[in-house]
Motif scaffolding. Structure first.
Motif, PDB file in Angstrom:
ATOM      1  N   LEU A   1      38.358  43.168  45.914  1.00 21.02           N
ATOM      2  CA  LEU A   1      39.345  42.113  45.852  1.00 21.02           C
ATOM      3  C   LEU A   1      38.771  40.821  46.013  1.00 21.02           C
ATOM      4  O   LEU A   1      39.381  39.691  45.558  1.00 21.02           O
ATOM      5  N   PHE A   2      37.566  40.505  46.634  1.00 24.78           N
ATOM      6  CA  PHE A   2      36.743  39.463  46.593  1.00 24.78           C
ATOM      7  C   PHE A   2      36.452  38.959  45.166  1.00 24.78           C
ATOM      8  O   PHE A   2      36.651  37.634  44.907  1.00 24.78           O
ATOM      9  N   ARG A   3      36.066  39.856  44.464  1.00 26.79           N
ATOM     10  CA  ARG A   3      35.642  39.533  43.001  1.00 26.79           C
ATOM     11  C   ARG A   3      36.875  39.040  42.386  1.00 26.79           C
ATOM     12  O   ARG A   3      36.684  37.983  41.523  1.00 26.79           O
ATOM     13  N   GLY A   4      37.893  39.755  42.361  1.00 23.51           N
ATOM     14  CA  GLY A   4      39.102  39.256  42.064  1.00 23.51           C
ATOM     15  C   GLY A   4      39.710  37.825  42.179  1.00 23.51           C
ATOM     16  O   GLY A   4      39.966  37.232  41.466  1.00 23.51           O
ATOM     17  N   LEU A   5      39.599  37.769  43.586  1.00 29.80           N
ATOM     18  CA  LEU A   5      39.856  36.438  44.278  1.00 29.80           C
ATOM     19  C   LEU A   5      39.134  35.317  43.518  1.00 29.80           C
ATOM     20  O   LEU A   5      39.594  34.171  43.252  1.00 29.80           O
ATOM     21  N   ARG A   6      37.956  35.507  43.731  1.00 37.42           N
ATOM     22  CA  ARG A   6      36.867  34.472  42.806  1.00 37.42           C
ATOM     23  C   ARG A   6      37.076  34.210  41.538  1.00 37.42           C
ATOM     24  O   ARG A   6      36.992  32.985  41.009  1.00 37.42           O
ATOM     25  N   SER A   7      37.425  35.308  40.743  1.00 38.63           N
ATOM     26  CA  SER A   7      37.808  35.034  39.429  1.00 38.63           C
ATOM     27  C   SER A   7      39.035  34.138  39.091  1.00 38.63           C
ATOM     28  O   SER A   7      38.897  33.504  37.969  1.00 38.63           O
ATOM     29  N   GLU A   8      39.949  33.864  40.117  1.00 41.10           N
ATOM     30  CA  GLU A   8      41.019  33.110  40.028  1.00 41.10           C
ATOM     31  C   GLU A   8      40.932  31.819  40.526  1.00 41.10           C
ATOM     32  O   GLU A   8      42.072  31.034  40.751  1.00 41.10           O
ATOM     33  N   LYS A   9      39.937  31.467  41.216  1.00 45.30           N
ATOM     34  CA  LYS A   9      39.681  30.122  41.989  1.00 45.30           C
ATOM     35  C   LYS A   9      39.767  29.096  40.893  1.00 45.30           C
ATOM     36  O   LYS A   9      39.228  28.772  39.965  1.00 45.30           O
ATOM     37  N   TRP A  10      40.412  28.222  41.588  1.00 40.19           N
ATOM     38  CA  TRP A  10      40.219  26.768  40.796  1.00 40.19           C
ATOM     39  C   TRP A  10      39.258  25.820  41.534  1.00 40.19           C
ATOM     40  O   TRP A  10      39.405  25.741  42.798  1.00 40.19           O
ATOM     41  N   GLU A  11      38.464  25.314  40.714  1.00 35.21           N
ATOM     42  CA  GLU A  11      37.526  24.000  41.203  1.00 35.21           C
ATOM     43  C   GLU A  11      38.356  22.838  41.196  1.00 35.21           C
ATOM     44  O   GLU A  11      38.771  22.325  40.077  1.00 35.21           O
ATOM     45  N   THR A  12      38.669  22.314  42.102  1.00 38.27           N
ATOM     46  CA  THR A  12      39.544  20.955  42.118  1.00 38.27           C
ATOM     47  C   THR A  12      39.000  19.814  42.786  1.00 38.27           C
ATOM     48  O   THR A  12      37.854  20.013  43.562  1.00 38.27           O
ATOM     49  N   GLU A  13      39.361  18.625  42.785  1.00 37.81           N
ATOM     50  CA  GLU A  13      38.987  17.425  43.690  1.00 37.81           C
ATOM     51  C   GLU A  13      39.188  17.670  44.969  1.00 37.81           C
ATOM     52  O   GLU A  13      38.549  16.986  45.703  1.00 37.81           O
ATOM     53  N   LEU A  14      39.822  18.612  45.474  1.00 35.60           N
ATOM     54  CA  LEU A  14      40.078  18.856  47.015  1.00 35.60           C
ATOM     55  C   LEU A  14      39.209  19.726  47.360  1.00 35.60           C
ATOM     56  O   LEU A  14      39.247  20.023  48.519  1.00 35.60           O
ATOM     57  N   GLY A  15      38.414  20.800  46.461  1.00 35.36           N
ATOM     58  CA  GLY A  15      37.824  21.959  47.194  1.00 35.36           C
ATOM     59  C   GLY A  15      38.391  23.058  46.033  1.00 35.36           C
ATOM     60  O   GLY A  15      38.961  23.120  45.125  1.00 35.36           O
ATOM     61  N   ALA A  16      38.142  24.282  46.782  1.00 34.40           N
ATOM     62  CA  ALA A  16      38.537  25.601  46.074  1.00 34.40           C
ATOM     63  C   ALA A  16      39.871  25.709  46.479  1.00 34.40           C
ATOM     64  O   ALA A  16      40.347  26.130  47.453  1.00 34.40           O
TER      65      ALA A  16
END
Length: 201
Positions: free
Chosen positions: A34-49
């Motif tokens: 689940l963590f790998r899946g969550l990490r793969s969908e993360k947005w790197e934004t001006e506010l953070g993850a």
């Protein structure tokens, strides 16, 4: 793909915890997947993850869902390795929901419509408090607790919105859970350490 990221994050944290406490590798493997899946969908934004609501709904999360993801990651990170920089990016995103004296329903990212810059319902405050306390950001978690005043009703109840009279038990539960998590995870002593690690008995 993970259908709803907030739900998956909460499950991830629970699987990591029970895997460690019960010595069950199968639960740990589920948490890691689940963590790998969550990490793969993360947005790197001006506010953070940040994360969208789901794979099918790419709209930014509101406070309660963002807090749920942060809480799940926090619990997971107490039992499984997560780089500190990744946790810092999650904390930065969750902090962005605080603006002046308000706790916002949506983080103020560049594409957010002005009409959505509004206070969150009470369950968003509670979930953000829980997540940031669990992540060890006690200063911001306590700052959130300090913003509960406009939500307060008589008899130790909390309204759905600031300066409102509407009451929902779900909102009350989130507010009380947030306060309880801050009390548990954030010792009052100056310079206190992060929340204590759990150990299997």
């Amino acid at each position: 793909r993970i259908p709803v990221y907030a739900n998956s994050a909460l499950l991830m944290g629970a699987y990591a915890r029970v895997g460690m406490l019960a010595g069950r590798a199968g639960f740990t493997d589920l948490a890691d997947e689940l963590f790998r899946g969550l990490r793969s969908e993360k947005w790197e934004t001006e506010l953070g993850a940040a994360w969208p609501y789901s794979a099918e709904n790419p709209f930014w999360n509101d406070a309660v869902n963002a807090g749920a993801i942060g809480f799940g990651i926090a619990v997971y990170s107490r039992h499984r390795p997560v780089p500190a920089a990744e946790l810092d990016a999650v904390k930065a995103y969750l902090r962005s929901f605080l603006r002046d004296d308000d706790v916002l329903e949506f983080a103020p990212h560049a594409k957010l419509k002005p009409k959505l810059l509004r206070p969150t319902p009470i369950f968003g405050v509670g979930m953000l408090m829980s997540a940031l306390a669990e992540l060890g950001d006690c200063e911001t978690a306590r700052a959130l607790a300090g913003r509960l005043g406009p939500y307060r009703l008589p008899e130790d109840r909390f309204a759905y919105l600031p300066r409102d009279r509407t009451y929902f038990p779900r909102g009350q539960a989130h507010a009380v859970w947030g306060l309880a998590t801050v009390e548990r995870a954030c010792p009052h002593a100056a310079g206190a350490a992060d929340p204590p690690k759990e150990t299997a008995s």
